[in-house]
Design a protein around this motif. Structure first.
Motif, short mmCIF file in Angstrom:
data_model
loop_
_atom_site.label_atom_id
_atom_site.label_comp_id
_atom_site.label_asym_id
_atom_site.label_seq_id
_atom_site.Cartn_x
_atom_site.Cartn_y
_atom_site.Cartn_z
N ARG A 95 37.62 45.82 29.28
CA ARG A 95 37.68 47.11 28.57
C ARG A 95 36.89 48.21 29.28
NH1 ARG A 95 37.25 51.37 27.06
NH2 ARG A 95 37.32 52.31 24.99
N PHE A 96 35.79 47.87 29.96
CA PHE A 96 34.90 48.89 30.51
C PHE A 96 34.81 48.78 32.03
CE2 PHE A 96 33.37 47.86 26.23
CZ PHE A 96 33.52 49.10 25.63
N HIS A 97 34.77 49.93 32.69
CA HIS A 97 34.62 49.91 34.15
C HIS A 97 33.15 49.87 34.57
CE1 HIS A 97 33.46 54.17 34.08
NE2 HIS A 97 34.58 54.48 33.48
N THR A 98 32.23 50.24 33.67
CA THR A 98 30.79 50.20 33.97
C THR A 98 30.02 49.78 32.73
OG1 THR A 98 31.06 52.04 35.53
CG2 THR A 98 28.82 51.51 34.86
N LEU A 99 29.14 48.79 32.90
CA LEU A 99 28.30 48.32 31.80
C LEU A 99 26.84 48.56 32.15
CD1 LEU A 99 27.82 46.71 29.14
CD2 LEU A 99 27.76 44.65 30.54
N PHE A 100 26.13 49.26 31.25
CA PHE A 100 24.68 49.41 31.34
C PHE A 100 24.06 48.38 30.41
CE2 PHE A 100 25.82 53.22 33.37
CZ PHE A 100 24.70 53.91 33.84
N ARG A 107 34.69 48.61 45.62
CA ARG A 107 35.93 47.84 45.59
C ARG A 107 36.72 48.15 44.33
NH1 ARG A 107 35.02 41.40 44.26
NH2 ARG A 107 34.77 41.60 42.00
N GLU A 108 38.00 47.90 44.39
CA GLU A 108 38.90 48.24 43.29
C GLU A 108 38.80 47.20 42.18
OE1 GLU A 108 43.69 49.11 42.64
OE2 GLU A 108 42.80 48.99 44.65
N ARG A 109 38.80 47.70 40.95
CA ARG A 109 38.77 46.78 39.81
C ARG A 109 40.03 45.94 39.77
NH1 ARG A 109 36.23 46.87 34.98
NH2 ARG A 109 38.14 47.07 33.75
N THR A 110 39.87 44.71 39.27
CA THR A 110 41.02 43.82 39.14
C THR A 110 41.48 43.71 37.71
OG1 THR A 110 39.56 41.90 38.88
CG2 THR A 110 40.29 42.44 41.09
N ALA A 111 40.71 44.22 36.77
CA ALA A 111 41.09 44.10 35.36
C ALA A 111 41.58 45.42 34.85
CB ALA A 111 39.90 43.64 34.53
#
Length: 370
Positions: free
Chosen positions: A290-295, A366-370
């Motif tokens: 769901r998220f491209h970045t997690l803090f 790098r490119e996300r896979t999800a």
């Protein structure tokens, strides 16, 4: 006379808050057109196609400035009845209103919706939304849930019939939404509506400003002292922009997994919220997808008494790594010192290796896979 959004955009370029990007110029022009149309075309409720204002659908990879431009547009838009939200928050409210209509008695329906008759909740829900706002500005339109897919076409047909105007961002072109979804043929009328009622624009510049910001800073902040906490918070604020945070609800095997602090594809949570509660692999896969970045903040030094938390952290990192989700952490120690003794401490060395790799420029790019 330049539009208000054009003036605001140029001002931010001049003071250095934005960096010139040729791919954004046609987007600003499209938003300027929409701003002017909203000003000169008064709505005529109930008359489909009369004084119709064509909205804007911006799509492209993350980090190209779509949300920043939408923030600027919303601030400058002359329409007083306007709403700005993340799409998933909007749909959560729609589902809540549908539930209120179906479960409410006539008195409750009258109080909430101003009407009480009928079995179909879509029109009263659309009427309520249209009464609140003529302009709907959404971020991160994505459709992965069949319940959303089945609602959207009918809902927006009713909204557009009342001359509601849509300005929206997405990572996908309209015809790529809900791709390969169950009963997708029932969703395609929504795609047709979007393409008919919005100017569809690709925002595909080469520059990923979020990646630039991440690569220009650390993504592992340790120890968790005041200085590192301030830097962690500053990076979150820079990436998040001007929108308010809101909870995200993820449906996982029939359960509702809630991440309280999110902004589109950004999420923020404490170590305790993610790893000291009964979450498992499917939950972490859903978060990573769901998220491209997690803090994640307040990551402690772990020991034998925390081996369950350590195991969950390993599973979380694996899910993030496989999906290509970026991780920003505020921790008591560097990865090498997080878990030296306890069940699975030897295996934790693989997680340490992954965390160090995930902090590097090559992995971040790098490119996300999800």
């Amino acid at each position: 006379m330049p539009s208000r959004i054009r003036t605001a955009y140029d001002r931010r370029l001049a003071d250095g808050r934005l960096t010139p990007d040729p791919s954004q110029v046609p987007v600003v022009e499209a938003l300027s057109r929409l701003e002017k149309d909203l000003r000169k075309k008064a709505p005529l409720a109930g008359l489909f196609g009369q004084n119709e204002v064509r909205g804007v659908y911006l799509w492209g990879p993350p980090g190209r400035g779509k949300s920043i431009l939408m923030d600027l547009f919303f601030a400058c838009a002359p329409e007083p009845r306007k709403t700005r939200a993340h799409f998933h928050a909007f749909m959560a409210r729609v589902h809540g209103l549908i539930r209120q209509w179906r479960e409410g008695d006539a008195k409750t329906r009258k109080r909430v919706f101003g009407q009480s008759k009928g079995d179909d909740p879509i029109k009263p829900v659309a009427d309520l939304i249209a009464a609140e706002a003529r302009l709907l500005c959404f971020d991160e339109l994505q459709v992965t849930d069949i319940a959303d897919a089945l609602i959207l076409g009918r809902l927006f047909e009713a909204l557009f019939a009342q001359n509601v105007v849509l300005a929206v961002t997405s990572n996908r072109a309209p015809d790529q939404l809900y791709l390969n979804g169950v009963n997708r043929e029932l969703f395609t009328p929504f795609i047709d509506l979007i393409e008919a009622r919005c100017e569809v624009m690709s925002v595909a510049g080469a520059r990923d400003w979020r990646l630039d910001r991440l690569m220009g800073d650390r993504v592992w902040f340790a120890p968790a002292d005041d200085a590192n906490r301030a830097a962690f918070d500053a990076l979150w604020s820079d990436l998040k922009g001007d929108q308010d945070e809101c909870p995200a609800h993820l449906k996982v095997t029939g359960r509702d997994v809630v991440i309280e602090r999110t902004d589109g594809g950004l999420a923020r949570a404490t170590f305790a919220e993610l790893c000291a509660t009964a979450l498992g692999p499917q939950d972490y896969l859903a978060i990573a997808g769901r998220f491209h970045t997690l803090f994640i903040e307040d990551v402690p030094v772990l020991g034998p008494a925390n081996h369950h938390e350590a195991r969950r952290f390993v599973t979380l990192v694996d899910a993030l790594y496989e999906a290509g989700t970026r991780l920003v952490a505020l921790a008591e120690a560097p990865p090498e010192a997080l878990y030296r003794k306890g069940v699975g401490a030897f295996e934790f060395e693989r997680t340490v290796s992954r965390l160090n790799e995930m902090s590097g420029a090559e992995w971040l790019a790098r490119e996300r896979t999800a």
